[in-house]
Scaffold this motif. Structure first.
Motif, PDB file in Angstrom:
ATOM      1  N   VAL A 221      51.899  43.590  27.534  1.00 38.15           N
ATOM      2  CA  VAL A 221      51.693  44.517  28.265  1.00 38.15           C
ATOM      3  C   VAL A 221      50.505  44.550  28.321  1.00 38.15           C
ATOM      4  CG1 VAL A 221      51.553  46.748  29.086  1.00 38.15           C
ATOM      5  CG2 VAL A 221      53.656  45.980  27.126  1.00 38.15           C
ATOM      6  N   GLY A 222      50.039  44.275  30.299  1.00 43.66           N
ATOM      7  CA  GLY A 222      48.714  44.707  30.563  1.00 43.66           C
ATOM      8  C   GLY A 222      48.086  45.014  31.695  1.00 43.66           C
ATOM      9  N   GLU A 223      47.524  44.428  32.162  1.00 46.36           N
ATOM     10  CA  GLU A 223      46.913  45.324  33.619  1.00 46.36           C
ATOM     11  C   GLU A 223      45.582  44.128  34.003  1.00 46.36           C
ATOM     12  OE1 GLU A 223      44.264  48.674  31.779  1.00 46.36           O
ATOM     13  OE2 GLU A 223      42.797  47.588  31.020  1.00 46.36           O
ATOM     14  N   GLY A 224      45.468  45.150  35.104  1.00 47.33           N
ATOM     15  CA  GLY A 224      44.215  43.676  35.666  1.00 47.33           C
ATOM     16  C   GLY A 224      44.632  44.424  37.525  1.00 47.33           C
ATOM     17  N   ALA A 225      43.868  43.428  38.346  1.00 50.34           N
ATOM     18  CA  ALA A 225      43.738  43.787  39.609  1.00 50.34           C
ATOM     19  C   ALA A 225      43.338  43.163  40.529  1.00 50.34           C
ATOM     20  CB  ALA A 225      42.327  44.620  40.346  1.00 50.34           C
ATOM     21  N   ILE A 226      44.234  42.155  41.259  1.00 46.10           N
ATOM     22  CA  ILE A 226      43.639  41.003  42.573  1.00 46.10           C
ATOM     23  C   ILE A 226      43.257  42.006  43.745  1.00 46.10           C
ATOM     24  CG2 ILE A 226      44.306  39.953  41.295  1.00 46.10           C
ATOM     25  CD1 ILE A 226      45.803  40.585  44.371  1.00 46.10           C
ATOM     26  N   CYS A 227      41.871  41.417  44.629  1.00 50.51           N
ATOM     27  CA  CYS A 227      42.056  41.770  46.017  1.00 50.51           C
ATOM     28  C   CYS A 227      42.402  40.115  46.851  1.00 50.51           C
ATOM     29  CB  CYS A 227      40.630  42.551  46.591  1.00 50.51           C
ATOM     30  SG  CYS A 227      40.785  43.189  48.473  1.00 50.51           S
ATOM     31  N   LEU A 228      42.990  40.388  47.557  1.00 55.47           N
ATOM     32  CA  LEU A 228      43.229  39.431  48.626  1.00 55.47           C
ATOM     33  C   LEU A 228      42.755  39.598  49.978  1.00 55.47           C
ATOM     34  CD1 LEU A 228      46.395  37.180  47.746  1.00 55.47           C
ATOM     35  CD2 LEU A 228      44.107  36.681  47.395  1.00 55.47           C
ATOM     36  N   LEU A 229      42.016  38.610  50.855  1.00 54.47           N
ATOM     37  CA  LEU A 229      41.450  39.071  52.160  1.00 54.47           C
ATOM     38  C   LEU A 229      42.291  38.052  53.025  1.00 54.47           C
ATOM     39  CD1 LEU A 229      37.861  39.675  53.280  1.00 54.47           C
ATOM     40  CD2 LEU A 229      39.504  38.244  55.074  1.00 54.47           C
ATOM     41  N   LEU A 230      43.269  38.789  53.184  1.00 53.53           N
ATOM     42  CA  LEU A 230      43.791  38.197  54.388  1.00 53.53           C
ATOM     43  C   LEU A 230      44.051  38.531  55.831  1.00 53.53           C
ATOM     44  CD1 LEU A 230      47.052  39.183  51.860  1.00 53.53           C
ATOM     45  CD2 LEU A 230      46.523  36.444  52.642  1.00 53.53           C
ATOM     46  N   ALA A 231      44.409  36.910  56.667  1.00 56.31           N
ATOM     47  CA  ALA A 231      43.661  37.263  57.925  1.00 56.31           C
ATOM     48  C   ALA A 231      44.177  36.849  59.133  1.00 56.31           C
ATOM     49  CB  ALA A 231      42.333  36.824  58.322  1.00 56.31           C
ATOM     50  N   ARG A 232      44.602  37.107  60.501  1.00 52.92           N
ATOM     51  CA  ARG A 232      45.388  36.539  61.592  1.00 52.92           C
ATOM     52  C   ARG A 232      44.183  35.373  61.971  1.00 52.92           C
ATOM     53  NH1 ARG A 232      43.012  37.099  66.313  1.00 52.92           N
ATOM     54  NH2 ARG A 232      42.951  38.638  65.823  1.00 52.92           N
ATOM     55  N   ASN A 233      45.023  34.092  62.201  1.00 56.34           N
ATOM     56  CA  ASN A 233      44.627  33.232  62.368  1.00 56.34           C
ATOM     57  C   ASN A 233      43.823  33.352  63.171  1.00 56.34           C
ATOM     58  OD1 ASN A 233      45.493  30.498  63.715  1.00 56.34           O
ATOM     59  ND2 ASN A 233      44.655  29.722  61.828  1.00 56.34           N
ATOM     60  N   GLY A 234      42.408  32.578  62.898  1.00 59.71           N
ATOM     61  CA  GLY A 234      41.621  32.009  63.951  1.00 59.71           C
ATOM     62  C   GLY A 234      40.481  33.705  63.695  1.00 59.71           C
ATOM     63  N   VAL A 235      40.695  34.561  62.540  1.00 61.66           N
ATOM     64  CA  VAL A 235      39.461  35.194  62.367  1.00 61.66           C
ATOM     65  C   VAL A 235      38.475  35.113  61.311  1.00 61.66           C
ATOM     66  CG1 VAL A 235      39.323  38.234  60.957  1.00 61.66           C
ATOM     67  CG2 VAL A 235      40.969  37.756  62.976  1.00 61.66           C
ATOM     68  N   LEU A 236      38.595  34.386  60.903  1.00 60.70           N
ATOM     69  CA  LEU A 236      37.755  33.530  59.920  1.00 60.70           C
ATOM     70  C   LEU A 236      37.196  32.459  60.403  1.00 60.70           C
ATOM     71  CD1 LEU A 236      39.475  34.604  56.244  1.00 60.70           C
ATOM     72  CD2 LEU A 236      38.049  35.997  57.633  1.00 60.70           C
ATOM     73  N   GLU A 237      36.381  31.753  59.973  1.00 63.87           N
ATOM     74  CA  GLU A 237      35.475  30.823  60.045  1.00 63.87           C
ATOM     75  C   GLU A 237      36.963  29.737  59.366  1.00 63.87           C
ATOM     76  OE1 GLU A 237      33.659  29.984  62.210  1.00 63.87           O
ATOM     77  OE2 GLU A 237      32.638  32.076  62.703  1.00 63.87           O
TER      78      GLU A 237
END
Length: 395
Positions: A221-237
């Motif tokens: 049993v554990g704990e943790g956190a992640i954050c992914l930045l997801l974007a519509r195609n073309g928003v990010l370089e």
């Protein structure tokens, strides 16, 4: 259309307070498991747990009732510079938050249990805020506060499959034109209920999880956190993209309360592969759910036979190092798949020495080089919740 995954991300676990530390821990097959009472006062006697020892933006260990909020705040602090830069460049972007968790904040329930049953009495005053916490509260509040924003937030609860359920919803939201960018925050903190419950049903490993090993005796049993930045195609370089989501599938077959069904899981895996416009032979690697319980591991070995035949692609489980971070577990696998695109490496299954299943091409001992191409990620939850995602390299 594939959804872009930004290089800017966040991860906090027993392996470290940022994603680089976590990834290095996975490559080194580290297993920093803890005795609960050494981390959290009055933690019940149970097998080793996988606890966050360094939150990164918080000194020491937070009070148990504040652990979830502190973790959310630390994620927000990590991601604030990224969001500020993104909005400075494109102020018109519609950004939303999806919080994926198996059970949300366990602090409120624990406070009520302590107030009713603890010989020492209440661990904190039972206020209206505590009672509101039982109903979900506003778990995005500390995250938004740290970001300095008031983004719309949605909670997604899919037991231990929550990360991939959240990923599927994110893809739908972006493709439907409801958001340009989504912060997918998958997190769970330690729960006394889960720790005791898993121990009582014999699902906790006495010495730490060793997925797929003949000697395995449960999960950690554990704990943790992640954050992914997801974007519509073309928003990010293009230079800021580390992967693309090409296919997702989620389905609850309700086959069994705790034991996943191979046919149900295989159908979800096949669905994600087909949505990506691929065949099973195109998959270059697999990050399995791989909890270390006999029920889970034998199921995924059977799924592999159904989908891939006599031998799977190179595959692994991250839970030998991370433990079972519950709703966040699939998120760590998504990040790891993207890191495999970047480095060409797949980390080993930590602790596993004598694998039981001949049809799984498990990475053992040392990281292994894998071919560049589509990677399958799975996540399974209690009640028959099955989920899968297909990620592609950034180019």
């Amino acid at each position: 259309m594939p959804i872009d995954i930004g290089k800017a991300c966040c991860a906090i676990s027993n392996l470290g307070s940022n994603w680089d530390q976590c990834w290095e821990g996975l490559l080194q097959a580290r297993r920093p498991f803890s005795v609960g009472s050494d981390v959290i006062p009055d933690w019940p006697v149970c097998p080793p747990i996988s606890a966050i020892l360094n939150f990164g933006h918080h000194d020491g260990q937070p009070a148990f009732s504040q652990r979830f909020a502190v973790l959310a705040e630390c994620v927000g602090i990590e991601m604030k510079p990224v969001i500020d830069a993104l909005l400075a460049r494109s102020p018109e972007l519609r950004i939303s938050i999806i919080i994926a968790s198996s059970a949300g904040d366990p602090g409120a329930l624990s406070a009520l249990v302590d107030a009713e049953f603890s010989p020492k009495g209440p661990s904190e005053p039972i206020t209206g805020e505590v009672l509101t916490g039982l109903l979900g509260g506003d778990w995005a509040a500390p995250l938004n506060k740290a970001l300095g924003r008031t983004f719309q937030a949605v909670g997604v609860f899919g037991a231990c499959a929550s990360s991939l359920v959240g990923m599927s919803y994110t893809a739908d939201r972006i493709n439907a034109g409801l958001s340009d960018v989504v912060l997918l925050v998958a997190m769970d903190t330690l729960s006394r209920f889960a720790s005791i419950g898993f121990t009582n049903i014999g699902a906790n490993a006495a010495g730490g999880s060793i997925p797929y090993d003949k000697a395995r005796d449960g999960t950690t049993v554990g704990e943790g956190a992640i954050c992914l930045l997801l974007a519509r195609n073309g928003v990010l370089e293009a230079a800021d993209v580390m992967g693309r989501v090409a296919g997702t599938a989620v389905y609850c077959d309700a086959a069994h309360m705790v034991e996943p069904n191979p046919v149900g899981v295989a159908s979800v895996v096949t669905g994600a592969i087909e949505q990506a416009g691929l065949g099973a032979a195109d998959i270059k690697g697999v990050y399995w759910h791989g909890t270390g319980t006999r029920q889970n591991d034998k199921t995924e070995a059977a799924v592999s036979s159904i989908v891939f035949g006599a031998m799977s692609p190179p595959c692994t489980s991250t839970k030998g190092s991370l433990g079972h971070t519950m709703g966040a577990s699939g998120g760590f696998n998504l990040l790891s798949a993207c890191k495999s695109f970047e480095t060409g490496l797949m980390p080993p299954v930590a602790g596993t020495k004598d694998p039981e299943y001949d049809n799984l091409d498990l990475v053992l001992g040392q990281p292994r080089e894998i071919a560049l191409g589509p990677i399958l990620v799975t996540a399974l939850g209690f009640g028959g919740i099955n989920s899968a995602a297909i990620l592609l390299p950034p180019n």
